[in-house]
Design an enzyme around this catalytic site. Structure first.
Site, PDB file in Angstrom:
ATOM      1  N   PRO A  95       0.811  -0.928   0.109  1.00  0.00           N
ATOM      2  CA  PRO A  95       0.007   0.091  -0.069  1.00  0.00           C
ATOM      3  C   PRO A  95       0.983   1.288   0.046  1.00  0.00           C
ATOM      4  CG  PRO A  95      -0.387  -1.158   2.028  1.00  0.00           C
ATOM      5  CD  PRO A  95       0.889  -2.051   1.324  1.00  0.00           C
ATOM      6  N   GLU A 122       1.931  -8.012   8.517  1.00  0.00           N
ATOM      7  CA  GLU A 122       2.247  -6.351   8.630  1.00  0.00           C
ATOM      8  C   GLU A 122       3.095  -6.027   7.598  1.00  0.00           C
ATOM      9  OE1 GLU A 122       0.887  -3.945  10.476  1.00  0.00           O
ATOM     10  OE2 GLU A 122      -0.403  -5.786  11.398  1.00  0.00           O
ATOM     11  N   ARG A 160      -4.759  -8.914 -20.629  1.00  0.00           N
ATOM     12  CA  ARG A 160      -5.743  -8.586 -21.554  1.00  0.00           C
ATOM     13  C   ARG A 160      -5.023  -7.460 -22.844  1.00  0.00           C
ATOM     14  NH1 ARG A 160      -9.002  -4.404 -20.966  1.00  0.00           N
ATOM     15  NH2 ARG A 160     -11.037  -5.454 -21.119  1.00  0.00           N
ATOM     16  N   ASP A 175     -10.795   0.993 -24.105  1.00  0.00           N
ATOM     17  CA  ASP A 175     -10.811   0.968 -22.688  1.00  0.00           C
ATOM     18  C   ASP A 175     -10.560   2.183 -22.139  1.00  0.00           C
ATOM     19  OD1 ASP A 175     -11.588  -1.610 -22.272  1.00  0.00           O
ATOM     20  OD2 ASP A 175      -9.670  -2.667 -21.967  1.00  0.00           O
TER      21      ASP A 175
HETATM   22  N1  SAH Z   1       1.266  -2.924   7.607  1.00  0.00           N
HETATM   23  C1  SAH Z   1       0.931  -2.411   6.156  1.00  0.00           C
HETATM   24  C2  SAH Z   1      -0.097  -3.327   5.688  1.00  0.00           C
HETATM   25  C3  SAH Z   1       0.341  -4.758   5.334  1.00  0.00           C
HETATM   26  S1  SAH Z   1      -1.024  -5.495   4.504  1.00  0.00           S
HETATM   27  C4  SAH Z   1       0.650  -0.892   5.947  1.00  0.00           C
HETATM   28  O1  SAH Z   1       0.150  -0.260   6.577  1.00  0.00           O
HETATM   29  O2  SAH Z   1       1.185  -0.532   4.916  1.00  0.00           O
HETATM   30  C5  SAH Z   1      -0.195  -6.787   4.195  1.00  0.00           C
HETATM   31  C6  SAH Z   1       0.120  -7.199   2.495  1.00  0.00           C
HETATM   32  O3  SAH Z   1      -1.046  -6.836   1.785  1.00  0.00           O
HETATM   33  C7  SAH Z   1       1.138  -6.119   2.236  1.00  0.00           C
HETATM   34  O4  SAH Z   1       2.334  -6.216   2.429  1.00  0.00           O
HETATM   35  C8  SAH Z   1       0.942  -5.860   0.710  1.00  0.00           C
HETATM   36  O5  SAH Z   1       1.803  -7.214  -0.165  1.00  0.00           O
HETATM   37  C9  SAH Z   1      -0.408  -6.263   0.636  1.00  0.00           C
HETATM   38  N2  SAH Z   1      -1.414  -5.088   0.303  1.00  0.00           N
HETATM   39  C10 SAH Z   1      -2.175  -4.648   1.266  1.00  0.00           C
HETATM   40  N3  SAH Z   1      -2.905  -3.553   0.786  1.00  0.00           N
HETATM   41  C11 SAH Z   1      -2.313  -3.279  -0.381  1.00  0.00           C
HETATM   42  C12 SAH Z   1      -2.699  -2.331  -1.416  1.00  0.00           C
HETATM   43  N4  SAH Z   1      -3.427  -1.500  -1.479  1.00  0.00           N
HETATM   44  N5  SAH Z   1      -1.965  -2.412  -2.811  1.00  0.00           N
HETATM   45  C13 SAH Z   1      -0.979  -3.653  -2.914  1.00  0.00           C
HETATM   46  N6  SAH Z   1      -0.424  -4.555  -1.775  1.00  0.00           N
HETATM   47  C14 SAH Z   1      -1.387  -4.304  -0.678  1.00  0.00           C
END
Ligand code: SAH
Length: 264
Positions: A95, A122, A160, A175
Protein backbone atom coordinates in the site's frame (compact mmCIF):
# COMPACT_ATOMS: atom_id res chain seq x y z
CA UNK A 1 4.70 -13.05 -21.16
CA UNK A 2 5.63 -14.81 -17.95
CA UNK A 3 4.87 -13.95 -14.34
CA UNK A 4 6.74 -15.31 -11.36
CA UNK A 5 4.91 -14.84 -8.10
CA UNK A 6 6.32 -15.04 -4.60
CA UNK A 7 3.42 -15.99 -2.34
CA UNK A 8 2.51 -18.00 0.75
CA UNK A 9 -0.77 -18.91 -0.99
CA UNK A 10 0.13 -20.38 -4.41
CA UNK A 11 -3.36 -21.81 -4.93
CA UNK A 12 -4.85 -18.27 -5.09
CA UNK A 13 -3.50 -17.99 -8.62
CA UNK A 14 -5.61 -20.89 -9.91
CA UNK A 15 -8.27 -18.22 -10.50
CA UNK A 16 -6.35 -16.21 -13.10
CA UNK A 17 -5.04 -19.43 -14.63
CA UNK A 18 -8.47 -20.97 -15.11
CA UNK A 19 -11.22 -18.33 -15.41
CA UNK A 20 -12.38 -16.01 -18.17
CA UNK A 21 -10.11 -14.01 -20.44
CA UNK A 22 -6.90 -14.76 -18.53
CA UNK A 23 -7.82 -18.45 -18.20
CA UNK A 24 -8.42 -18.85 -21.93
CA UNK A 25 -5.18 -17.01 -22.75
CA UNK A 26 -3.34 -19.25 -20.28
CA UNK A 27 -4.75 -22.39 -21.93
CA UNK A 28 -3.55 -21.02 -25.28
CA UNK A 29 -0.08 -20.51 -23.76
CA UNK A 30 -0.10 -16.77 -24.42
CA UNK A 31 1.26 -16.26 -20.92
CA UNK A 32 2.66 -18.45 -18.18
CA UNK A 33 2.98 -18.37 -14.43
CA UNK A 34 5.18 -19.92 -11.75
CA UNK A 35 4.61 -19.45 -8.02
CA UNK A 36 7.46 -19.56 -5.52
CA UNK A 37 6.48 -20.19 -1.92
CA UNK A 38 8.81 -18.59 0.66
CA UNK A 39 7.94 -21.50 2.96
CA UNK A 40 9.93 -23.79 0.65
CA UNK A 41 13.03 -21.75 1.47
CA UNK A 42 12.94 -22.10 5.25
CA UNK A 43 15.37 -24.24 7.22
CA UNK A 44 13.58 -24.86 10.53
CA UNK A 45 11.07 -27.65 11.24
CA UNK A 46 8.19 -25.19 11.58
CA UNK A 47 9.00 -23.65 8.18
CA UNK A 48 8.84 -20.19 9.73
CA UNK A 49 8.51 -17.27 7.32
CA UNK A 50 7.71 -14.46 9.76
CA UNK A 51 8.82 -13.04 13.08
CA UNK A 52 7.97 -10.27 15.54
CA UNK A 53 8.87 -6.69 14.55
CA UNK A 54 11.95 -5.08 16.07
CA UNK A 55 10.91 -2.13 18.18
CA UNK A 56 7.70 -3.84 19.17
CA UNK A 57 4.20 -3.28 17.88
CA UNK A 58 1.45 -5.54 16.63
CA UNK A 59 1.62 -8.34 14.10
CA UNK A 60 4.39 -10.20 12.36
CA UNK A 61 6.85 -9.31 9.61
CA UNK A 62 7.93 -11.56 6.73
CA UNK A 63 11.62 -12.41 7.04
CA UNK A 64 14.03 -11.33 4.30
CA UNK A 65 15.92 -14.60 3.75
CA UNK A 66 13.14 -16.88 2.40
CA UNK A 67 11.88 -14.04 0.20
CA UNK A 68 15.31 -13.37 -1.26
CA UNK A 69 15.86 -17.06 -2.02
CA UNK A 70 12.45 -17.30 -3.70
CA UNK A 71 13.22 -14.25 -5.88
CA UNK A 72 16.65 -15.71 -6.70
CA UNK A 73 15.14 -18.97 -7.90
CA UNK A 74 12.51 -17.09 -9.89
CA UNK A 75 15.24 -15.05 -11.64
CA UNK A 76 17.23 -18.20 -12.39
CA UNK A 77 14.14 -19.99 -13.76
CA UNK A 78 13.36 -17.02 -16.00
CA UNK A 79 16.92 -16.96 -17.28
CA UNK A 80 16.83 -20.61 -18.26
CA UNK A 81 13.23 -20.65 -19.58
CA UNK A 82 13.34 -17.36 -21.47
CA UNK A 83 17.04 -17.02 -22.20
CA UNK A 84 16.98 -13.64 -20.44
CA UNK A 85 20.35 -12.12 -19.78
CA UNK A 86 19.07 -9.32 -17.56
CA UNK A 87 17.23 -9.85 -14.29
CA UNK A 88 13.48 -9.26 -14.48
CA UNK A 89 11.96 -6.36 -12.57
CA UNK A 90 10.70 -7.27 -9.08
CA UNK A 91 7.55 -5.49 -7.94
CA UNK A 92 6.47 -5.69 -4.32
CA UNK A 93 2.74 -5.42 -3.64
CA UNK A 94 2.51 -2.68 -1.02
CA UNK A 95 0.00 0.00 0.00
CA UNK A 96 3.04 2.29 0.32
CA UNK A 97 3.99 1.79 -3.33
CA UNK A 98 3.47 3.76 -6.50
CA UNK A 99 -0.15 3.61 -7.63
CA UNK A 100 -0.49 0.92 -10.30
CA UNK A 101 -2.06 2.18 -13.53
CA UNK A 102 -2.55 1.31 -17.20
CA UNK A 103 0.96 2.52 -18.02
CA UNK A 104 2.40 0.00 -15.56
CA UNK A 105 0.32 -2.70 -17.28
CA UNK A 106 1.74 -1.67 -20.66
CA UNK A 107 5.27 -1.75 -19.20
CA UNK A 108 4.69 -5.36 -18.09
CA UNK A 109 3.72 -6.30 -21.64
CA UNK A 110 6.83 -4.56 -23.04
CA UNK A 111 9.10 -6.31 -20.56
CA UNK A 112 7.54 -9.77 -21.02
CA UNK A 113 6.20 -9.94 -17.45
CA UNK A 114 7.91 -9.58 -14.08
CA UNK A 115 8.32 -11.02 -10.61
CA UNK A 116 5.52 -9.98 -8.24
CA UNK A 117 6.05 -10.37 -4.50
CA UNK A 118 2.97 -10.73 -2.28
CA UNK A 119 3.29 -9.58 1.32
CA UNK A 120 1.23 -10.92 4.23
CA UNK A 121 0.94 -9.96 7.92
CA UNK A 122 2.31 -6.45 8.62
CA UNK A 123 4.51 -6.55 5.54
CA UNK A 124 8.08 -7.57 4.68
CA UNK A 125 11.51 -6.84 6.18
CA UNK A 126 12.75 -3.56 4.67
CA UNK A 127 16.18 -5.05 3.93
CA UNK A 128 14.57 -7.41 1.42
CA UNK A 129 12.93 -4.39 -0.21
CA UNK A 130 16.24 -2.50 -0.32
CA UNK A 131 18.15 -5.44 -1.79
CA UNK A 132 15.71 -7.08 -4.20
CA UNK A 133 12.75 -4.87 -5.12
CA UNK A 134 12.74 -2.70 -8.24
CA UNK A 135 9.68 -0.73 -7.15
CA UNK A 136 6.77 -1.22 -4.72
CA UNK A 137 3.36 -1.04 -6.41
CA UNK A 138 0.04 -0.24 -4.75
CA UNK A 139 -3.42 -1.05 -6.04
CA UNK A 140 -4.94 1.95 -4.25
CA UNK A 141 -5.38 3.75 -0.96
CA UNK A 142 -6.79 0.86 1.04
CA UNK A 143 -5.27 -2.02 2.96
CA UNK A 144 -5.79 -5.67 2.00
CA UNK A 145 -4.63 -8.62 4.02
CA UNK A 146 -2.23 -9.86 1.36
CA UNK A 147 -0.62 -9.06 -1.98
CA UNK A 148 -2.28 -11.93 -3.85
CA UNK A 149 -5.37 -10.00 -4.97
CA UNK A 150 -3.29 -7.01 -6.17
CA UNK A 151 -0.95 -9.41 -8.03
CA UNK A 152 -3.91 -11.07 -9.74
CA UNK A 153 -5.39 -7.70 -10.67
CA UNK A 154 -2.04 -6.68 -12.16
CA UNK A 155 -1.68 -9.94 -14.12
CA UNK A 156 -5.22 -9.58 -15.48
CA UNK A 157 -4.63 -5.99 -16.61
CA UNK A 158 -1.43 -6.96 -18.47
CA UNK A 159 -2.71 -10.20 -20.03
CA UNK A 160 -5.71 -8.49 -21.62
CA UNK A 161 -3.31 -6.16 -23.44
CA UNK A 162 -1.47 -9.04 -25.12
CA UNK A 163 -2.15 -9.33 -28.85
CA UNK A 164 -4.71 -12.05 -29.54
CA UNK A 165 -6.10 -12.28 -26.00
CA UNK A 166 -9.31 -10.31 -26.52
CA UNK A 167 -11.57 -11.54 -29.33
CA UNK A 168 -11.94 -8.03 -30.67
CA UNK A 169 -8.62 -6.15 -30.68
CA UNK A 170 -10.58 -2.86 -30.60
CA UNK A 171 -11.92 -3.59 -27.16
CA UNK A 172 -8.63 -3.00 -25.35
CA UNK A 173 -8.03 0.04 -27.54
CA UNK A 174 -11.30 1.59 -26.44
CA UNK A 175 -10.91 0.83 -22.74
CA UNK A 176 -10.62 3.59 -20.17
CA UNK A 177 -7.14 5.05 -19.58
CA UNK A 178 -5.79 3.90 -22.94
CA UNK A 179 -3.18 6.52 -23.71
CA UNK A 180 -3.65 5.99 -27.46
CA UNK A 181 -7.16 7.31 -26.89
CA UNK A 182 -6.02 10.25 -24.76
CA UNK A 183 -6.30 8.33 -21.49
CA UNK A 184 -9.96 9.29 -21.02
CA UNK A 185 -12.64 7.17 -19.34
CA UNK A 186 -14.67 4.84 -21.57
CA UNK A 187 -18.10 5.99 -22.78
CA UNK A 188 -21.28 4.30 -21.45
CA UNK A 189 -22.42 1.03 -23.03
CA UNK A 190 -25.91 -0.26 -23.90
CA UNK A 191 -27.17 -3.63 -25.12
CA UNK A 192 -30.55 -5.29 -25.73
CA UNK A 193 -33.39 -4.88 -24.94
CA UNK A 194 -33.97 -1.52 -26.57
CA UNK A 195 -36.47 -0.60 -23.80
CA UNK A 196 -35.50 -1.49 -20.26
CA UNK A 197 -38.05 -0.66 -17.53
CA UNK A 198 -39.16 2.41 -19.40
CA UNK A 199 -35.68 3.58 -20.35
CA UNK A 200 -34.58 3.64 -23.96
CA UNK A 201 -31.15 3.71 -25.60
CA UNK A 202 -29.61 7.00 -26.87
CA UNK A 203 -31.07 7.21 -30.39
CA UNK A 204 -27.71 7.95 -32.00
CA UNK A 205 -26.57 4.42 -31.12
CA UNK A 206 -29.48 3.01 -33.15
CA UNK A 207 -28.80 5.26 -36.14
CA UNK A 208 -26.16 3.08 -37.80
CA UNK A 209 -24.20 6.27 -38.57
CA UNK A 210 -20.70 5.26 -37.50
CA UNK A 211 -19.05 8.67 -37.75
CA UNK A 212 -21.76 10.32 -35.63
CA UNK A 213 -21.60 7.46 -33.14
CA UNK A 214 -17.83 7.95 -32.81
CA UNK A 215 -18.34 11.67 -32.13
CA UNK A 216 -21.06 10.90 -29.55
CA UNK A 217 -18.82 8.37 -27.78
CA UNK A 218 -15.90 10.79 -27.72
CA UNK A 219 -18.16 13.47 -26.22
CA UNK A 220 -19.53 11.07 -23.63
CA UNK A 221 -15.96 10.13 -22.68
CA UNK A 222 -15.05 13.80 -22.34
CA UNK A 223 -18.19 14.57 -20.33
CA UNK A 224 -17.70 11.61 -17.98
CA UNK A 225 -13.98 12.23 -17.52
CA UNK A 226 -14.52 15.96 -16.86
CA UNK A 227 -17.08 15.09 -14.17
CA UNK A 228 -15.35 12.13 -12.51
CA UNK A 229 -11.64 12.60 -13.21
CA UNK A 230 -10.73 16.18 -14.15
CA UNK A 231 -7.09 15.21 -13.49
CA UNK A 232 -7.20 12.94 -16.57
CA UNK A 233 -8.50 15.82 -18.71
CA UNK A 234 -5.59 17.96 -17.53
CA UNK A 235 -3.11 15.18 -18.31
CA UNK A 236 -4.54 14.66 -21.80
CA UNK A 237 -4.36 18.41 -22.45
CA UNK A 238 -0.76 18.63 -21.25
CA UNK A 239 0.18 15.77 -23.54
CA UNK A 240 -1.48 17.48 -26.51
CA UNK A 241 -4.08 14.74 -26.92
CA UNK A 242 -7.20 16.92 -27.02
CA UNK A 243 -8.34 18.25 -30.39
CA UNK A 244 -9.88 21.67 -31.02
CA UNK A 245 -13.27 19.90 -31.25
CA UNK A 246 -12.63 18.23 -27.87
CA UNK A 247 -11.78 21.58 -26.29
CA UNK A 248 -14.86 23.24 -27.80
CA UNK A 249 -17.05 20.46 -26.43
CA UNK A 250 -15.47 20.76 -22.98
CA UNK A 251 -16.12 24.52 -22.99
CA UNK A 252 -19.77 23.86 -23.85
CA UNK A 253 -20.25 21.75 -20.72
CA UNK A 254 -21.88 23.39 -17.72
CA UNK A 255 -19.39 24.19 -14.96
CA UNK A 256 -18.60 20.91 -13.31
CA UNK A 257 -19.55 19.92 -9.84
CA UNK A 258 -18.22 16.62 -8.56
CA UNK A 259 -21.06 14.08 -8.65
CA UNK A 260 -23.43 14.39 -5.71
CA UNK A 261 -22.24 17.86 -4.64
CA UNK A 262 -24.19 20.03 -7.10
CA UNK A 263 -26.81 21.19 -4.62
CA UNK A 264 -24.70 21.62 -1.55
N1 SAH B 1 1.23 -2.72 7.50
C1 SAH B 1 1.06 -2.48 6.12
C2 SAH B 1 -0.10 -3.28 5.54
C3 SAH B 1 0.20 -4.72 5.37
S1 SAH B 1 -1.08 -5.54 4.54
C4 SAH B 1 0.79 -1.02 5.91
O1 SAH B 1 0.08 -0.42 6.71
O2 SAH B 1 1.23 -0.47 4.91
C5 SAH B 1 -0.29 -7.04 4.07
C6 SAH B 1 0.17 -7.12 2.63
O3 SAH B 1 -0.92 -6.95 1.78
C7 SAH B 1 1.18 -6.09 2.21
O4 SAH B 1 2.48 -6.48 2.53
C8 SAH B 1 0.97 -6.04 0.70
O5 SAH B 1 1.71 -7.04 0.03
C9 SAH B 1 -0.50 -6.36 0.56
N2 SAH B 1 -1.33 -5.16 0.34
C10 SAH B 1 -2.23 -4.64 1.21
N3 SAH B 1 -2.83 -3.56 0.69
C11 SAH B 1 -2.30 -3.38 -0.55
C12 SAH B 1 -2.52 -2.42 -1.59
N4 SAH B 1 -3.37 -1.43 -1.47
N5 SAH B 1 -1.80 -2.56 -2.72
C13 SAH B 1 -0.90 -3.55 -2.87
N6 SAH B 1 -0.66 -4.49 -1.92
C14 SAH B 1 -1.35 -4.41 -0.78
Amino acid sequence: MRFDIVSLFPESFDIVRSLGVTGRAYARRLWSLAVWNPRDYTTDVHRTVDDRPYGGGPGMVMMAEPLEHAVGDAQAARRSALGNTRDAAVFLMSPAGRRFDQRCAARLVDEGGAILVCGRYEGVDQRFVDRCVTEPWSLGDFVLSGGEIPAMAIIDSAVRLLPGVLHDPDSAREDSFNTALSGLLDSPHYTRPEQYRGQGVPSILLSGHHANIAVWRREQSLRLTAAQRPDLIRQARERGLLSAADEAFLRSLPVNHPPGTANR
